[in-house]
Structure formats: C-alpha cells, structure tokens
Write an enzyme that holds these catalytic residues in place. Structure first.
Site, PDB file in Angstrom:
ATOM      1  CG  HIS A   1      -4.211  92.837  90.312  1.00 48.72           C
ATOM      2  ND1 HIS A   1      -4.349  93.437  89.079  1.00 48.72           N
ATOM      3  CD2 HIS A   1      -3.138  92.020  90.199  1.00 48.72           C
ATOM      4  CE1 HIS A   1      -3.387  93.020  88.262  1.00 48.72           C
ATOM      5  NE2 HIS A   1      -2.645  92.142  88.922  1.00 48.72           N
TER       6      HIS A   1
ATOM      7  CG  ASP B   1      -5.066  98.177  93.473  1.00 45.89           C
ATOM      8  OD1 ASP B   1      -3.918  98.642  93.619  1.00 45.89           O
ATOM      9  OD2 ASP B   1      -5.823  97.910  94.423  1.00 45.89           O
TER      10      ASP B   1
ATOM     11  CD  GLU C   1      -6.526  88.258  94.736  1.00 43.03           C
ATOM     12  OE1 GLU C   1      -5.405  87.791  95.000  1.00 43.03           O
ATOM     13  OE2 GLU C   1      -6.749  89.461  94.478  1.00 43.03           O
TER      14      GLU C   1
ATOM     15  N   GLY D   1      -5.085  88.463  86.643  1.00 45.62           N
ATOM     16  CA  GLY D   1      -5.877  89.610  86.212  1.00 45.62           C
ATOM     17  C   GLY D   1      -5.454  90.124  84.844  1.00 45.62           C
TER      18      GLY D   1
ATOM     19  CB  SER E   1     -11.838  98.127  94.376  1.00 40.42           C
ATOM     20  OG  SER E   1     -11.064  96.960  94.246  1.00 40.42           O
TER      21      SER E   1
ATOM     22  CG  HIS F   1     -11.253 102.620  97.522  1.00 40.82           C
ATOM     23  ND1 HIS F   1     -10.907 102.031  98.726  1.00 40.82           N
ATOM     24  CD2 HIS F   1     -10.930 101.702  96.564  1.00 40.82           C
ATOM     25  CE1 HIS F   1     -10.417 100.820  98.497  1.00 40.82           C
ATOM     26  NE2 HIS F   1     -10.409 100.603  97.197  1.00 40.82           N
TER      27      HIS F   1
END
Length: 306
Positions: free
Chosen positions: A42, A171, A121, A151, A103, A19
């Site tokens: 993701h 991610d 997602e 994703g 995120s 982050h």
C-alpha cells in the site's frame, strides 16, 4: 474505498514507528551482498509536501517528525537511540526542503542495484504521484516495479520471489473492517509459501477496533507458529495517548477541530507485527518506543507550561 490519502498523516507518530522499523530491516538485509526483493503493498505517493494544505490542516507532522527534528535529541531522555538516530538522519535532508519520505522513497534510497523493489497502489491520484516520484534520479538504486493493483492480490501473486531473500511492508488504510481479515488471510497464505521472508504489518490502535486487531494478530501469530514454533516474531506498540481517556471521533470531525483542542487524535497509537524479525530488532525498537514516548510527554509538559 479509495478515499484515504497519506498526505494528511505523513510524518505523524505512526510514521515515526513504522519508518524506524523499516530502516532497520533494510539495514539488516543490506548486511549481505546477496540480492533481495522488497514488496510494499500500500505504497501511497512515496514523497509528501509538508506545506500542502492537507498536511497543515491536521498538524500531525508538526507534532510528529517536525517536533523531533527541532528537538535534535534534547528533551526528557538522555540521547537518541541509534535506531531512531538512523531514521532522523535519513529524513533530515527531506525536511530541509519541507518534504517527508514515504516508505517507497525510503526503500529505493536504501536498496542496492542488485535488489528489486515492487510497489502497489490503487488510488488514482496516488499511483500517478508514485510513478512520478519513483522516476526521480536514484544512483545505484534498485530495479523498481510499480503496480496499479490491489496490494493483497499483488503480494499473493508474486511471492515467493525468485531471490528468496526479502521482505514486505503491509500498511493498509484500515478504512474497511475487512482489512483486518484481509491482512490475516494474506499474511498466513504468503508466509506458508515464503517462510523465510520478513513480513512487517503496521496496524492502528483504535479503541473501537480492539477485537478485530487482537483477532488479526492472534491468527497471524498462530499460523506462523504452526509452521515453525521457533520463528522470531516481534510485536511492537507505541501508545502516545492514554487509551482509557481516548475518545473516538470521525476523521471529518477531527480534521474540523484540529488545532482547536476539541477532539483528541483518532489513533491512541500504532503497532507493528514482524515475522522473521531480524536479530536485535525488537531490543533496538523498544528503546526507540521508550524514547518517543518520553519525548512526546516532555513536549506535552512544555505546551502546558507555555
């Protein structure tokens, strides 16, 4: 598999790295008025309750962001690097309410009205939480699209974006060994048709996956260099535990022993690979990584002396 839920790990040392990088990339994109598109492959829930039993069970947030927010810059090193200060400043208001921003929340809060945020997602509970969290008021925020789809598929289908400017955060959970190959395949394919997009890949540092990790990174780097030999690529690694003393255990074993000191965490650290890395990002983040490592070492010393 769809068993992974980030609530167990929200605010841990991996999020400190991921982050911090994300905020700096968004700040870089925001320097120009021109709109951009941001993809998050993701996404998870986007916002996490740190009083949830799943978060308390692992204690990762307490040893991660909570420890740093309490320290308020005091500790083994002299002052907080600017890039990490940006991160701490952003999460402060959430922590005061025992929440942690994932995120998607960081992205929608820092992006502007002229920008577009595309989220993906698959987990049935996470997607519902994500939709709910992304509907919360955000004055001056971007247009947000939420996709209940893979994703990997979403990114390949929707790139390059019409705006040309933009970035992606990848991610995955890495629950499956195939995620390492999927990451390399997807990034090589996407970069080939969207050569100016900033591509960020987070990955875990796991002793038993070292071969897969290095192969993934080599493939992506070689593919990008084949298109543009001079592309800016940053590879950042935060190792918070000694790799040689690291012991792999199952997630179930770790959760069962959390807080009892029987088993070390499954990750000895994490890394990020960034294609088209913004100017000075690597330099700024190396200072952040050094700071985090020093502070974690300082905390360990205090624990041993207590």
């Amino acid at each position: 598999m769809l068993s992974y839920q980030h609530i167990f790990h929200a605010g841990n040392h991996a999020d400190l790295l991921k982050h911090s990088v994300l905020i700096q990339v968004l700040n870089s994109l925001n320097k120009k008025e021109k709109p951009y598109t941001f993809f998050d492959t993701h996404s998870g829930s986007g916002l996490y309750d740190l009083t949830d039993n799943r978060s308390l069970k692992t204690g990762e947030a307490e040893k991660g962001i909570a420890a740093f927010s309490k320290a308020d810059g005091a500790g083994a090193s002299d002052g907080v690097p600017p890039a990490f200060a940006d991160y701490l400043s952003f999460v402060k208001s959430y922590l005061s309410d025992s929440r942690y921003p994932g995120s998607p929340e960081i992205e929608r809060r820092l992006m502007r009205a002229q920008d577009t945020l595309i989220l993906s997602e698959l987990h049935p509970q996470e997607i519902e939480n994500l939709r709910s969290n992304m509907k919360k008021p955000c004055e001056g925020g971007p247009v947000v699209q939420v996709h209940n789809r893979s994703g990997w598929e979403m990114l390949k289908a929707l790139t390059p974006p019409q705006t040309k400017r933009g970035a992606v955060l990848i991610d995955p959970s890495y629950e499956e060994a195939s995620d390492y190959e999927l990451a390399a395949d997807t990034i090589c394919a996407v970069h080939k048709k969207w050569t100016n997009g900033i591509i960020m890949l987070w990955y875990p540092l796991l002793a038993h996956r070292e071969g897969e990790i290095e192969n993934m990174l080599d493939r992506i780097t070689e593919g990008a260099r084949a298109i543009n030999q001079n592309i800016e690529i940053s590879e950042l690694r935060l190792e918070v535990f000694d790799k040689t003393a690291h012991k792999e255990v199952s997630l179930e074993e770790y959760r069962a022993s959390s807080g009892e000191g029987k088993n070390p965490p499954r990750l000895y650290g994490s890394g990020m690979l960034i294609l088209n890395s913004p100017w000075k990002l690597e330099e700024e983040m190396l200072s952040v990584i050094s700071y985090i490592k020093n502070e974690i070492g300082f905390q360990h010393q205090e624990e041993e002396q207590a």
